[in-house]
Design an enzyme around this catalytic site. Structure first.
Site, mmCIF file in Angstrom:
data_model
loop_
_atom_site.group_PDB
_atom_site.id
_atom_site.type_symbol
_atom_site.label_atom_id
_atom_site.label_comp_id
_atom_site.label_asym_id
_atom_site.label_seq_id
_atom_site.Cartn_x
_atom_site.Cartn_y
_atom_site.Cartn_z
ATOM 1 N N ASN A 9 0.880 -1.177 0.000
ATOM 2 C CA ASN A 9 0.000 0.000 0.000
ATOM 3 C C ASN A 9 0.910 1.217 0.000
ATOM 4 O O ASN A 9 1.520 1.536 1.005
ATOM 5 C CB ASN A 9 -0.890 -0.027 1.256
ATOM 6 C CG ASN A 9 -1.702 1.248 1.421
ATOM 7 O OD1 ASN A 9 -1.779 2.068 0.486
ATOM 8 N ND2 ASN A 9 -2.301 1.437 2.581
ATOM 9 N N TRP A 10 0.980 1.867 -1.164
ATOM 10 C CA TRP A 10 1.906 3.001 -1.293
ATOM 11 C C TRP A 10 1.404 4.251 -0.574
ATOM 12 O O TRP A 10 2.129 5.219 -0.463
ATOM 13 C CB TRP A 10 2.122 3.328 -2.769
ATOM 14 C CG TRP A 10 3.059 2.395 -3.484
ATOM 15 C CD1 TRP A 10 3.736 1.320 -2.956
ATOM 16 C CD2 TRP A 10 3.443 2.476 -4.866
ATOM 17 N NE1 TRP A 10 4.501 0.741 -3.923
ATOM 18 C CE2 TRP A 10 4.348 1.421 -5.105
ATOM 19 C CE3 TRP A 10 3.121 3.339 -5.921
ATOM 20 C CZ2 TRP A 10 4.931 1.207 -6.360
ATOM 21 C CZ3 TRP A 10 3.689 3.118 -7.164
ATOM 22 C CH2 TRP A 10 4.590 2.071 -7.380
ATOM 23 N N LYS A 11 0.139 4.255 -0.168
ATOM 24 C CA LYS A 11 -0.460 5.456 0.434
ATOM 25 C C LYS A 11 -0.236 6.648 -0.510
ATOM 26 O O LYS A 11 -0.308 6.456 -1.721
ATOM 27 C CB LYS A 11 0.117 5.674 1.834
ATOM 28 C CG LYS A 11 0.003 4.386 2.683
ATOM 29 C CD LYS A 11 0.265 4.563 4.129
ATOM 30 C CE LYS A 11 0.079 3.215 4.843
ATOM 31 N NZ LYS A 11 0.241 3.285 6.286
ATOM 32 N N HIS A 96 -9.364 1.592 5.308
ATOM 33 C CA HIS A 96 -8.044 1.726 5.956
ATOM 34 C C HIS A 96 -8.176 2.666 7.148
ATOM 35 O O HIS A 96 -8.937 3.633 7.104
ATOM 36 C CB HIS A 96 -7.018 2.259 4.954
ATOM 37 C CG HIS A 96 -5.621 2.147 5.466
ATOM 38 N ND1 HIS A 96 -5.094 3.048 6.356
ATOM 39 C CD2 HIS A 96 -4.668 1.208 5.246
ATOM 40 C CE1 HIS A 96 -3.852 2.675 6.653
ATOM 41 N NE2 HIS A 96 -3.569 1.571 5.996
ATOM 42 N N GLU A 98 -6.398 4.987 8.157
ATOM 43 C CA GLU A 98 -6.129 6.400 7.852
ATOM 44 C C GLU A 98 -7.359 7.070 7.242
ATOM 45 O O GLU A 98 -7.598 8.257 7.455
ATOM 46 C CB GLU A 98 -4.895 6.502 6.934
ATOM 47 C CG GLU A 98 -3.620 6.190 7.719
ATOM 48 C CD GLU A 98 -2.502 5.564 6.910
ATOM 49 O OE1 GLU A 98 -2.536 5.618 5.669
ATOM 50 O OE2 GLU A 98 -1.580 5.001 7.544
ATOM 51 N N GLU A 165 -5.099 -4.864 10.722
ATOM 52 C CA GLU A 165 -4.050 -3.867 10.920
ATOM 53 C C GLU A 165 -4.268 -3.166 12.263
ATOM 54 O O GLU A 165 -5.042 -2.197 12.341
ATOM 55 C CB GLU A 165 -4.087 -2.823 9.795
ATOM 56 C CG GLU A 165 -3.809 -3.393 8.424
ATOM 57 C CD GLU A 165 -3.214 -2.358 7.479
ATOM 58 O OE1 GLU A 165 -2.139 -2.618 6.956
ATOM 59 O OE2 GLU A 165 -3.825 -1.286 7.300
ATOM 60 N N GLY A 171 3.090 2.119 10.841
ATOM 61 C CA GLY A 171 4.067 3.190 10.677
ATOM 62 C C GLY A 171 4.850 3.508 11.940
ATOM 63 O O GLY A 171 5.536 4.534 12.009
ATOM 64 N N SER A 204 3.889 -2.312 10.240
ATOM 65 C CA SER A 204 5.347 -2.417 10.391
ATOM 66 C C SER A 204 5.907 -3.762 9.923
ATOM 67 O O SER A 204 6.832 -4.304 10.531
ATOM 68 C CB SER A 204 5.767 -2.114 11.839
ATOM 69 O OG SER A 204 5.420 -0.786 12.173
ATOM 70 N N GLY A 225 2.956 -1.081 4.211
ATOM 71 C CA GLY A 225 3.041 0.343 3.896
ATOM 72 C C GLY A 225 4.473 0.735 3.568
ATOM 73 O O GLY A 225 4.965 0.495 2.466
ATOM 74 N N GLY A 226 5.166 1.304 4.537
ATOM 75 C CA GLY A 226 6.507 1.880 4.342
ATOM 76 C C GLY A 226 7.479 0.966 3.618
ATOM 77 O O GLY A 226 8.192 1.401 2.704
HETATM 78 P P1 13P Z 1 3.341 0.300 7.630
HETATM 79 O O1 13P Z 1 3.771 -0.979 6.971
HETATM 80 O O2 13P Z 1 4.099 1.498 7.157
HETATM 81 O O3 13P Z 1 3.308 0.161 9.126
HETATM 82 O O4 13P Z 1 1.824 0.565 7.168
HETATM 83 C C1 13P Z 1 0.891 -0.465 7.270
HETATM 84 C C2 13P Z 1 -0.329 -0.083 6.529
HETATM 85 O O5 13P Z 1 -1.047 0.828 6.918
HETATM 86 C C3 13P Z 1 -0.638 -0.804 5.278
HETATM 87 O O6 13P Z 1 -1.914 -0.508 4.833
#
Ligand code: 13P
Length: 243
Positions: A9-11, A96, A98, A165, A171, A204, A225-226
């Site tokens: 997930n590149w956000k 999600h 966020e 999640e 993050g 993470s 994510g990251g």
């Molecule tokens: P991180 O892997 O950066 O913790 O993010 C997880 C996430 O929100 C994937 O949707």
């Protein structure tokens, strides 16, 4: 048998030029990836067209990060499911944390998006998870079961991915213990009417912990994510090692 689903997930990261450069780094790493692993990149809307042209016929499937529930209409700033399907999008992340936290997403709007996605032939990735405060108050299961109950109302469970999640692990570098993630995911599975729904862990996930996470029997994949932003790192996650 349950499918293994590894999704990035590149956000809100990467322009089209950056997305193309990324693919040049990632695709050569996937030549020996086992066929049964579904690899997905959930990218910003603006990257979908260029990604779809460059992923055509390959192993990586394309995902979006949100979808509106109407097919069209006066909804400034929104994108509909048929618009995504036209770009060869197969998956869409829905609910999600966020979106829930910053953009007013509720379980009811999540449910509307889930249904609209399936109606158009997309496979939704439903995100659920508790805050630190809810976990500390012993509410983890109750929160997640409520998110599932409303989010999955009227949804076809045979065309679905769920991502657990825990919000406190997103993050933060603070990964949920893999056995605890396995336990929560087992609880989620017990609520489903279709036992083969792939259930991912997210929060993470890194090259250094992916093998341990994927060794857990209830965890079918990850939502990253990251660590999905850098091709070497995501390549290592996709090519996780089994014991
Ligand atoms: P991180 O892997 O950066 O913790 O993010 C997880 C996430 O929100 C994937 O949707």
């Amino acid at each position: 048998m349950r499918k293994q689903v590894i999704a990035g997930n590149w956000k809100m990261y990467k322009t089209q030029a950056e997305a193309l450069a990324y693919l040049q780094g990632l695709l050569p790493q996937l030549t020996d990836t086992p066929d049964e692993r579904e690899v997905i990149l959930c990218v910003p809307f603006t990257d979908l067209a260029v990604m779809s042209q460059n992923l055509h016929g390959g192993l990586v499937r394309l995902g979006a990060q949100n979808v509106h529930w109407e097919v069209e209409g006066a909804f400034t700033g929104e994108v509909s499911a048929p618009m995504l399907v036209e770009l060869s999008v197969s998956y869409v992340v829905i609910g999600h944390s966020e979106r829930r936290q910053y953009f007013g997403e509720t379980d009811d709007t999540v449910n509307l998006r889930m249904r609209a996605a399936q109606e158009a032939g997309l496979t939704p990735i439903l995100c659920v998870g508790e805050t630190k405060q809810q976990r500390d108050a012993g509410q983890t299961e109750a929160v997640i079961l409520h998110q599932l109950k409303i989010g999955l109302d009227g949804v076809d469970q045979t065309r679905l991915v769920i991502a657990y999640e825990p919000i406190w692990a997103i993050g933060t570098g603070e990964t949920c213990d893999s056995k605890e993630a396995n336990r929560v995911i087992e609880t989620i599975r017990q609520q489903l009417s279709y036992g083969d729904v792939p259930i991912q862990y997210g929060g993470s996930v890194k090259p250094g912990n992916i093998d341990e996470i994927m060794a857990q029997p209830q965890i079918d994949g990850v939502l990253v994510g990251g660590a999905s932003l850098e091709p070497q790192s995501f390549g290592r996650i996709v090519n996780f090692q089994t014991a």
